[in-house]
Write an enzyme that holds these catalytic residues in place. Structure first.
Site, PDB file in Angstrom:
ATOM      1  N   CYS A  28    -103.640  69.152  52.180  1.00  0.00           N
ATOM      2  CA  CYS A  28    -102.339  68.859  51.394  1.00  0.00           C
ATOM      3  C   CYS A  28    -102.794  68.903  49.894  1.00  0.00           C
ATOM      4  CB  CYS A  28    -102.207  67.396  51.713  1.00  0.00           C
ATOM      5  SG  CYS A  28    -100.841  66.930  50.557  1.00  0.00           S
ATOM      6  N   GLU A  85     -96.693  73.481  52.147  1.00  0.00           N
ATOM      7  CA  GLU A  85     -97.634  74.138  52.776  1.00  0.00           C
ATOM      8  C   GLU A  85     -97.051  75.748  52.525  1.00  0.00           C
ATOM      9  OE1 GLU A  85    -100.528  73.478  53.577  1.00  0.00           O
ATOM     10  OE2 GLU A  85    -100.577  71.310  54.323  1.00  0.00           O
TER      11      GLU A  85
END
Length: 234
Positions: A2, A109
């Protein structure tokens, strides 16, 4: 991993969503492109007058262990792997003593493709914020006197885990997301046994998230604003 996420809610919204009793630290402006080393909001639970108090605090994203000689190490510790956090020296004490929730609206992402990386925003279909599992630490700046207001740096790392089959094609790692019915257990300051923490980690269910391809504008940390989470134009 992340490495970029969205947190655009007001403090009052977070206080309500996480049943916060105290708010400490400077406010943090809404951001649609939160990046490592930024100041972020976290939810913790600590004892005060022998009773646990749930707090909304401001921390630096990137954990700085108490033994670190330089806070710059935090830029390399934005994430902690769920599989090894109870073993790694940088995370194992925090895992049993200093767990946090990191509120988010969603995260980004980048999916690999033959034409390059595709920026993708992942979010929940509900109106409630997501709660990333986090660990926090207090680092004492040796250059400052004990009574200095900035003596202690509060920092946080976001725990990641293997992505589910449904999301694994986008990236093989994903933030560990704590559901509302496990908030109290995750924050419980009396939960200090490593095996109990391991069991709690195992009890966290797989989240249901929606992916959305977004504009390459999000690739730069200099860009911000709600347009970043809009669907990419064809």
């Amino acid at each position: 991993m992340c490495g970029r996420y969205v947190m655009a809610r007001a403090t009052s919204d977070l206080v309500s969503a996480f049943a916060v009793e105290q708010t400490v630290g400077p406010d943090v402006l809404p951001s649609w492109n939160v990046a490592p080393t930024d100041d972020v909001r976290i939810v913790t639970e600590r004892f005060s007058s022998e009773a646990p108090v749930r707090r909304l605090a401001t921390a630096k994203w990137g954990l700085v262990p108490v033994w670190a000689k330089d806070p710059k190490i935090g830029s390399r510790m934005i994430n902690a792997r769920r599989e090894t956090l109870l073993e790694k020296p940088a995370f194992r004490k925090a895992a049993v003593k200093r767990r946090a929730l990191v509120p988010a609206d969603g995260y980004y992402e980048w999916e690999k493709s033959p034409d390059g990386k595709i920026p993708t925003y992942l979010y929940s279909g509900t109106q409630d914020p997501l709660a990333f599992a986090g660990l926090y630490e207090f680092w004492p700046d040796p250059a400052l006197p004990e009574d200095h207001e900035h003596k202690w740096l509060l920092s946080v790392t976001i725990i990641t885990t293997k992505a589910t089959d449904a999301l694994g094609h986008i990236h093989d790692r994903t933030p560990l997301i704590i559901p509302p019915d496990l908030y109290a257990d995750w924050l419980d300051p009396q939960l200090t046994d490593g095996s109990d923490v391991a069991q709690l980690l195992d009890a966290v269910p797989e989240p249901t998230l929606t992916p959305r391809v977004v504009s390459p504008e999000v690739n730069s940390v200099r860009n911000d604003g709600p347009q970043l989470i809009e669907p990419a134009s064809a």
